[in-house]
Design a protein around this motif. Structure first.
Motif, PDB file in Angstrom:
ATOM      1  N   ALA A  22     -15.528   7.354  13.018  1.00 14.34           N
ATOM      2  CA  ALA A  22     -15.426   6.268  12.861  1.00 14.34           C
ATOM      3  C   ALA A  22     -15.820   5.792  11.250  1.00 14.34           C
ATOM      4  CB  ALA A  22     -16.537   5.280  13.580  1.00 14.34           C
ATOM      5  N   PRO A  23     -16.852   6.772  10.779  1.00 16.79           N
ATOM      6  CA  PRO A  23     -16.500   6.277   8.596  1.00 16.79           C
ATOM      7  C   PRO A  23     -15.715   6.874   7.954  1.00 16.79           C
ATOM      8  CG  PRO A  23     -18.422   7.133   9.599  1.00 16.79           C
ATOM      9  CD  PRO A  23     -17.855   6.640  11.486  1.00 16.79           C
ATOM     10  N   LEU A  24     -14.676   8.248   8.647  1.00 23.61           N
ATOM     11  CA  LEU A  24     -14.184   8.786   8.287  1.00 23.61           C
ATOM     12  C   LEU A  24     -12.783   8.090   8.026  1.00 23.61           C
ATOM     13  CD1 LEU A  24     -13.216  11.292   7.365  1.00 23.61           C
ATOM     14  CD2 LEU A  24     -12.630  12.531   9.036  1.00 23.61           C
ATOM     15  N   VAL A  25     -12.494   7.602   9.136  1.00 25.32           N
ATOM     16  CA  VAL A  25     -11.069   6.557   9.343  1.00 25.32           C
ATOM     17  C   VAL A  25     -11.215   5.661   8.709  1.00 25.32           C
ATOM     18  CG1 VAL A  25     -10.085   5.150  11.317  1.00 25.32           C
ATOM     19  CG2 VAL A  25     -10.957   7.539  12.253  1.00 25.32           C
ATOM     20  N   THR A  26     -12.167   4.810   8.945  1.00 32.84           N
ATOM     21  CA  THR A  26     -12.251   3.673   7.589  1.00 32.84           C
ATOM     22  C   THR A  26     -12.160   4.174   5.986  1.00 32.84           C
ATOM     23  OG1 THR A  26     -13.954   2.787   9.216  1.00 32.84           O
ATOM     24  CG2 THR A  26     -14.073   1.721   7.081  1.00 32.84           C
ATOM     25  N   ALA A  27     -12.902   4.829   6.066  1.00 30.00           N
ATOM     26  CA  ALA A  27     -12.603   5.277   4.985  1.00 30.00           C
ATOM     27  C   ALA A  27     -11.199   5.381   4.097  1.00 30.00           C
ATOM     28  CB  ALA A  27     -13.489   7.239   4.100  1.00 30.00           C
ATOM     29  N   ALA A  28     -10.284   6.605   5.212  1.00 32.20           N
ATOM     30  CA  ALA A  28      -9.089   7.173   5.284  1.00 32.20           C
ATOM     31  C   ALA A  28      -8.053   5.188   5.468  1.00 32.20           C
ATOM     32  CB  ALA A  28      -8.716   7.502   6.267  1.00 32.20           C
ATOM     33  N   LEU A  29      -8.699   3.944   5.989  1.00 36.81           N
ATOM     34  CA  LEU A  29      -7.394   3.318   6.239  1.00 36.81           C
ATOM     35  C   LEU A  29      -7.845   2.586   4.483  1.00 36.81           C
ATOM     36  CD1 LEU A  29      -8.473   1.816   9.132  1.00 36.81           C
ATOM     37  CD2 LEU A  29      -6.932   2.943   8.262  1.00 36.81           C
ATOM     38  N   ALA A  32      -5.828   3.610   1.724  1.00 39.05           N
ATOM     39  CA  ALA A  32      -4.494   3.781   2.510  1.00 39.05           C
ATOM     40  C   ALA A  32      -3.854   2.500   1.982  1.00 39.05           C
ATOM     41  CB  ALA A  32      -4.165   4.006   3.959  1.00 39.05           C
ATOM     42  N   ILE A  33      -4.813   1.294   2.008  1.00 38.28           N
ATOM     43  CA  ILE A  33      -4.575   0.225   1.759  1.00 38.28           C
ATOM     44  C   ILE A  33      -4.529  -0.069   0.367  1.00 38.28           C
ATOM     45  CG2 ILE A  33      -5.162  -2.138   2.521  1.00 38.28           C
ATOM     46  CD1 ILE A  33      -6.301  -1.695   4.707  1.00 38.28           C
ATOM     47  N   PHE A  34      -5.026   0.030  -0.179  1.00 37.46           N
ATOM     48  CA  PHE A  34      -5.097   0.201  -1.941  1.00 37.46           C
ATOM     49  C   PHE A  34      -4.240   0.884  -1.838  1.00 37.46           C
ATOM     50  CE2 PHE A  34      -9.747  -1.342  -0.800  1.00 37.46           C
ATOM     51  CZ  PHE A  34      -9.154  -2.323  -2.789  1.00 37.46           C
ATOM     52  N   SER A  35      -3.280   2.453  -1.826  1.00 39.68           N
ATOM     53  CA  SER A  35      -2.498   3.240  -2.557  1.00 39.68           C
ATOM     54  C   SER A  35      -1.073   2.533  -1.663  1.00 39.68           C
ATOM     55  CB  SER A  35      -2.447   4.168  -1.725  1.00 39.68           C
ATOM     56  OG  SER A  35      -1.363   5.345  -1.939  1.00 39.68           O
ATOM     57  N   VAL A  36      -0.751   1.692  -0.570  1.00 42.19           N
ATOM     58  CA  VAL A  36       0.137   1.371  -0.368  1.00 42.19           C
ATOM     59  C   VAL A  36      -0.030  -0.155  -1.676  1.00 42.19           C
ATOM     60  CG1 VAL A  36       1.192  -0.283   1.021  1.00 42.19           C
ATOM     61  CG2 VAL A  36       0.392   1.860   2.066  1.00 42.19           C
ATOM     62  N   ALA A  37      -0.930  -1.183  -1.542  1.00 36.12           N
ATOM     63  CA  ALA A  37      -0.822  -2.435  -1.872  1.00 36.12           C
ATOM     64  C   ALA A  37      -0.539  -2.620  -3.462  1.00 36.12           C
ATOM     65  CB  ALA A  37      -2.143  -3.702  -1.719  1.00 36.12           C
ATOM     66  N   VAL A  45      -7.706   5.123 -14.352  1.00 33.16           N
ATOM     67  CA  VAL A  45      -8.319   4.535 -14.754  1.00 33.16           C
ATOM     68  C   VAL A  45      -8.686   5.533 -15.398  1.00 33.16           C
ATOM     69  CG1 VAL A  45     -10.396   3.503 -13.714  1.00 33.16           C
ATOM     70  CG2 VAL A  45      -8.436   2.803 -13.106  1.00 33.16           C
ATOM     71  N   ASP A  46      -9.307   5.341 -16.567  1.00 35.15           N
ATOM     72  CA  ASP A  46     -10.228   6.717 -17.869  1.00 35.15           C
ATOM     73  C   ASP A  46      -9.269   8.287 -17.484  1.00 35.15           C
ATOM     74  OD1 ASP A  46     -12.455   4.311 -18.141  1.00 35.15           O
ATOM     75  OD2 ASP A  46     -13.384   5.076 -16.701  1.00 35.15           O
ATOM     76  N   GLY A  47      -8.150   7.924 -16.994  1.00 39.15           N
ATOM     77  CA  GLY A  47      -7.461   9.041 -17.383  1.00 39.15           C
ATOM     78  C   GLY A  47      -7.251  10.457 -16.121  1.00 39.15           C
ATOM     79  N   VAL A  48      -7.611   8.695 -15.356  1.00 39.84           N
ATOM     80  CA  VAL A  48      -7.849   9.661 -13.655  1.00 39.84           C
ATOM     81  C   VAL A  48      -6.501   8.786 -12.707  1.00 39.84           C
ATOM     82  CG1 VAL A  48      -9.111  11.505 -13.964  1.00 39.84           C
ATOM     83  CG2 VAL A  48      -9.601   9.276 -12.879  1.00 39.84           C
ATOM     84  N   PRO A  49      -5.769   9.009 -11.777  1.00 38.91           N
ATOM     85  CA  PRO A  49      -5.418   8.268 -10.815  1.00 38.91           C
ATOM     86  C   PRO A  49      -6.268   7.326 -10.204  1.00 38.91           C
ATOM     87  CG  PRO A  49      -4.226  10.333 -10.716  1.00 38.91           C
ATOM     88  CD  PRO A  49      -5.941  10.897 -11.434  1.00 38.91           C
ATOM     89  N   PHE A  50      -5.737   6.085  -9.998  1.00 41.72           N
ATOM     90  CA  PHE A  50      -6.742   5.256  -9.434  1.00 41.72           C
ATOM     91  C   PHE A  50      -6.859   5.682  -8.251  1.00 41.72           C
ATOM     92  CE2 PHE A  50      -6.656   1.239  -6.851  1.00 41.72           C
ATOM     93  CZ  PHE A  50      -7.510   0.738  -7.276  1.00 41.72           C
ATOM     94  N   LEU A  51      -6.106   6.185  -7.180  1.00 41.45           N
ATOM     95  CA  LEU A  51      -6.444   6.319  -5.832  1.00 41.45           C
ATOM     96  C   LEU A  51      -8.351   7.664  -6.091  1.00 41.45           C
ATOM     97  CD1 LEU A  51      -3.909   7.189  -3.467  1.00 41.45           C
ATOM     98  CD2 LEU A  51      -5.756   4.981  -3.759  1.00 41.45           C
ATOM     99  N   HIS A  52      -8.030   8.528  -6.873  1.00 42.35           N
ATOM    100  CA  HIS A  52      -9.291   9.638  -7.969  1.00 42.35           C
ATOM    101  C   HIS A  52     -10.089   8.617  -7.789  1.00 42.35           C
ATOM    102  CE1 HIS A  52      -6.441  13.485  -7.411  1.00 42.35           C
ATOM    103  NE2 HIS A  52      -6.085  12.824  -6.765  1.00 42.35           N
ATOM    104  N   PHE A  53     -10.122   7.841  -9.204  1.00 41.25           N
ATOM    105  CA  PHE A  53     -11.184   7.103  -8.918  1.00 41.25           C
ATOM    106  C   PHE A  53     -11.789   6.025  -7.953  1.00 41.25           C
ATOM    107  CE2 PHE A  53     -12.543   2.758 -10.086  1.00 41.25           C
ATOM    108  CZ  PHE A  53     -13.399   3.214 -11.368  1.00 41.25           C
ATOM    109  N   LEU A  54     -11.297   5.364  -7.148  1.00 44.63           N
ATOM    110  CA  LEU A  54     -11.903   4.472  -6.384  1.00 44.63           C
ATOM    111  C   LEU A  54     -12.756   5.477  -5.177  1.00 44.63           C
ATOM    112  CD1 LEU A  54     -11.397   1.721  -4.293  1.00 44.63           C
ATOM    113  CD2 LEU A  54      -8.881   2.870  -3.688  1.00 44.63           C
ATOM    114  N   ALA A  55     -11.635   7.069  -4.783  1.00 47.33           N
ATOM    115  CA  ALA A  55     -12.096   7.728  -3.499  1.00 47.33           C
ATOM    116  C   ALA A  55     -13.758   7.963  -3.303  1.00 47.33           C
ATOM    117  CB  ALA A  55     -11.558   9.053  -3.351  1.00 47.33           C
TER     118      ALA A  55
END
Length: 247
Positions: A22-29, A32-37, A45-55
């Motif tokens: 369940a935590p793995l699915v939640t993290a993936a969601l 996914a939501i931030f990627s789409v939104a 962000v500081d020279g790295v893609p936003f998703l790489h910063f967020l993960a």
């Protein structure tokens, strides 16, 4: 102590779909939501893609939430069901009780981190810049929030008290610690308040381990170690006194 640690570990392993999948699915969601939104429009962000910063922030947030839940739920459920005496009667010292409970939280946090880390590597192509630092901060986060879960579990006598602690203390500390943003964009006063939050240094340390984001990992490491020792000392004191544990 080993038996207690084994019990605390088996508690979450036998329901792995709830505690690990369940935590793995939640993290993936979240990703996914931030990627789409806002992912495409956010830029780097500081020279790295936003998703790489967020993960890494999502990884650490998920780890600490699960570590806290492991100890707090174990103690509260035992108190509500009236079988906490089964843990208190064996000849275990307060330190052995503390380590036994923490073992389950650390094991759960590390397993969740490995699962999410593999997903980040396979799906996002994120390579860990400093894997040893990442493991160190995951361990510290699991132990710190596991100890905080012991404090909360000892204090709470009912499920609604535990829910209040989770909703009004643990969740805000996790969400308002730079998980989804960089604190450089905040007003100076809010930045200073954020730096008082020890969870901020866990998030920042995880980012350093994954993307090399911070320049001061040692300061964050020191803050986390000191905070962990302080919370463990409170746990030991309460366990030694039997505070709110004995009927």
């Amino acid at each position: 102590m080993a038996t207690l640690a084994k019990r605390e570990t088996r508690r979450f392993v036998v329901v792995w779909t709830q505690t690990l999948l369940a935590p793995l699915v939640t993290a993936a969601l979240f990703l996914a939501i931030f990627s789409v939104a806002i992912g495409p429009s956010r830029g780097d962000v500081d020279g790295v893609p936003f998703l790489h910063f967020l993960a890494p922030g999502i990884l650490m947030m998920t780890v600490i939430q699960n570590a806290f839940a492991n100890t707090s739920s174990s103690i509260v459920i035992s108190k509500v069901q009236g079988n906490i005496v089964d843990t208190l009667m064996p000849p275990l010292s307060p330190m052995e009780l503390l380590i036994g409970y923490l073992a389950g939280s650390v094991a759960r946090g590390m397993m969740v981190a490995v699962a999410i880390g593999l997903g980040m590597w396979l799906l996002l192509g994120i390579e860990f810049h400093h894997p040893i630092w990442a493991l160190v901060f995951v361990f510290l986060g699991s132990a710190l929030l596991g100890a905080a879960g012991i404090v909360a579990g000892i204090y709470a006598n009912k499920f609604d008290q535990m829910a209040a602690i989770t909703n009004f203390i643990v969740t805000p500390l996790a969400f308002l610690s730079g998980t989804f943003y960089t604190i450089d964009s905040l007003p100076p006063l809010v930045q200073n308040l954020t730096r008082v939050n020890p969870v901020y240094y866990l998030i920042d340390g995880a980012r350093y381990g994954v993307i090399g984001h911070t320049d001061t990992p040692w300061f964050g490491f020191l803050v986390c170690v000191v905070t962990l020792l302080a919370v463990m000392a409170l746990c030991w004191y309460w366990l030694a006194r039997g505070y709110r544990m004995k009927p």
